[in-house]
Design a protein around this motif. Structure first.
Motif, PDB file in Angstrom:
ATOM      1  N   UNK A 149       0.792  -1.153   0.056  1.00 13.83           N
ATOM      2  CA  UNK A 149      -0.134  -0.045  -0.122  1.00 13.83           C
ATOM      3  C   UNK A 149       0.964   1.179  -0.084  1.00 13.83           C
ATOM      4  N   UNK A 150       1.970   1.317   0.772  1.00 13.61           N
ATOM      5  CA  UNK A 150       2.856   2.213   1.009  1.00 13.61           C
ATOM      6  C   UNK A 150       3.465   2.491  -0.638  1.00 13.61           C
ATOM      7  N   UNK A 151       3.948   1.603  -1.176  1.00 11.04           N
ATOM      8  CA  UNK A 151       4.420   1.724  -2.677  1.00 11.04           C
ATOM      9  C   UNK A 151       3.170   2.198  -3.516  1.00 11.04           C
ATOM     10  N   UNK A 152       2.322   1.820  -3.592  1.00 13.56           N
ATOM     11  CA  UNK A 152       1.216   2.370  -4.363  1.00 13.56           C
ATOM     12  C   UNK A 152       0.876   3.455  -4.025  1.00 13.56           C
ATOM     13  N   UNK A 153       0.803   4.091  -2.904  1.00 10.84           N
ATOM     14  CA  UNK A 153       0.717   5.621  -2.528  1.00 10.84           C
ATOM     15  C   UNK A 153       1.754   6.516  -2.881  1.00 10.84           C
ATOM     16  N   UNK A 227       7.052  -1.051 -10.942  1.00 10.43           N
ATOM     17  CA  UNK A 227       7.339   0.081 -10.088  1.00 10.43           C
ATOM     18  C   UNK A 227       6.657  -0.176  -8.578  1.00 10.43           C
ATOM     19  N   UNK A 228       6.022  -0.664  -8.415  1.00  5.65           N
ATOM     20  CA  UNK A 228       5.373  -1.252  -7.143  1.00  5.65           C
ATOM     21  C   UNK A 228       6.287  -2.119  -6.405  1.00  5.65           C
ATOM     22  N   UNK A 229       6.962  -2.977  -7.229  1.00  7.56           N
ATOM     23  CA  UNK A 229       7.819  -4.310  -6.863  1.00  7.56           C
ATOM     24  C   UNK A 229       9.191  -3.599  -6.397  1.00  7.56           C
ATOM     25  N   UNK A 230       9.462  -2.476  -7.199  1.00  9.52           N
ATOM     26  CA  UNK A 230      10.669  -1.974  -6.945  1.00  9.52           C
ATOM     27  C   UNK A 230      10.704  -0.971  -5.742  1.00  9.52           C
ATOM     28  N   UNK A 231       9.731  -0.723  -5.262  1.00  6.34           N
ATOM     29  CA  UNK A 231       9.464   0.386  -4.146  1.00  6.34           C
ATOM     30  C   UNK A 231       9.475  -0.746  -2.877  1.00  6.34           C
ATOM     31  N   UNK A 232       9.193  -1.772  -2.943  1.00  8.09           N
ATOM     32  CA  UNK A 232       9.276  -2.834  -1.513  1.00  8.09           C
ATOM     33  C   UNK A 232      10.773  -2.844  -1.289  1.00  8.09           C
TER      34      UNK A 232
END
Length: 250
Positions: A149-153, A227-232
């Motif tokens: 959720x943080x990555x999506x935000x 992009x979501x995966x890279x922000x985890x």
């Protein structure tokens, strides 16, 4: 329009849902002849295990996704003598087959966090559960997939509110208001670790991000998932499971 699942892609993945299903089934006290409602049955992995526990009983498998139910029918094609399949909107009152329209137990794995109104959901389940019957389920709870959720935000300003990750106190209160007693409600941290980036990307795309990807053009979906995966911080989805056992009051 509700999100429709890629049922074949879902079934092809190694899912933490399998362990959640086994744990949830182990908390269901069965003699073997009951009628059990499998709510949000998906592609039928847990339905098959439930049928194994009910050699003299039957299962009513309910889901809102036609694609999931098609996959369930293919999986359980030789076992339909003790299985009824119902396509239904889980946000609305259920009408079940049979003269009484009641079941002995309600079972669910990884489904209820997709239902926005848990008070109405518990009322609907109580209406089809015989007095003294068990409600046993697990779903995403407070804090579930917080890293995703943080990555999506970080990527999207207008994030759709697609999940209902409830807490212990609120869930217990809603269950009791719906007529359930002997309630047992807990939150359990259960992170899923992925061995490689490819599996993480397929998992995010198929299981986690579907409702968000529906809002994007087809040619932008792969980039958003990456992009979501890279922000985890790590190849981990930090699941927190809400586990519940309750009894329908008389």
């Amino acid at each position: 329009m509700p999100h429709e699942w890629d049922a074949r892609g879902y079934d092809a993945l190694p899912l933490p849902h399998e362990q959640w299903g086994l744990r949830t089934l182990s908390r269901l006290a069965l003699a073997g002849g009951e009628t059990v409602l499998d709510v949000g049955c998906g592609t039928g992995r847990d339905t098959a295990a439930l049928l194994d526990r009910l050699p003299h009983g039957r299962v009513i498998a309910v889901d809102g996704s036609a694609a999931m139910l098609d996959q369930l029918q293919a999986r359980l094609a030789g076992r339909t003598d003790r299985l009824e399949i119902v396509h239904a909107d889980l946000t609305r009152p259920l009408r079940l087959p049979g003269p009484a329209g009641l079941v002995d137990a309600v079972f669910s794995v990884a489904a209820f966090h997709w239902i926005p109104d848990h008070g109405a959901l518990f009322d609907n389940l109580a209406a089809v559960l015989a007095p003294g019957g068990q409600l046993v389920f697990e779903c995403g709870g407070h804090g579930n997939i917080a890293n995703v959720i943080r990555a999506i935000d970080n990527l999207v300003d207008d994030v759709p509110d697609v999940w209902n990750f409830a807490d212990v106190a609120g869930t217990d209160a809603l269950l009791r208001a719906a007529g359930f007693v002997d309630t047992e409600v807990t939150l359990v941290a259960d992170p899923a670790v992925f061995p490689d980036d490819d599996l993480l990307l397929r998992y995010l795309e198929t299981v986690v991000l579907g409702a968000h990807l529906d809002r994007l053009p087809l040619d932008e979906r792969a980039a958003f998932t990456r992009a979501v995966a890279e922000r985890l911080p790590a190849p981990v989805v930090d699941y927190v499971r809400l586990t519940v056992r309750a009894v329908r009051g008389g």
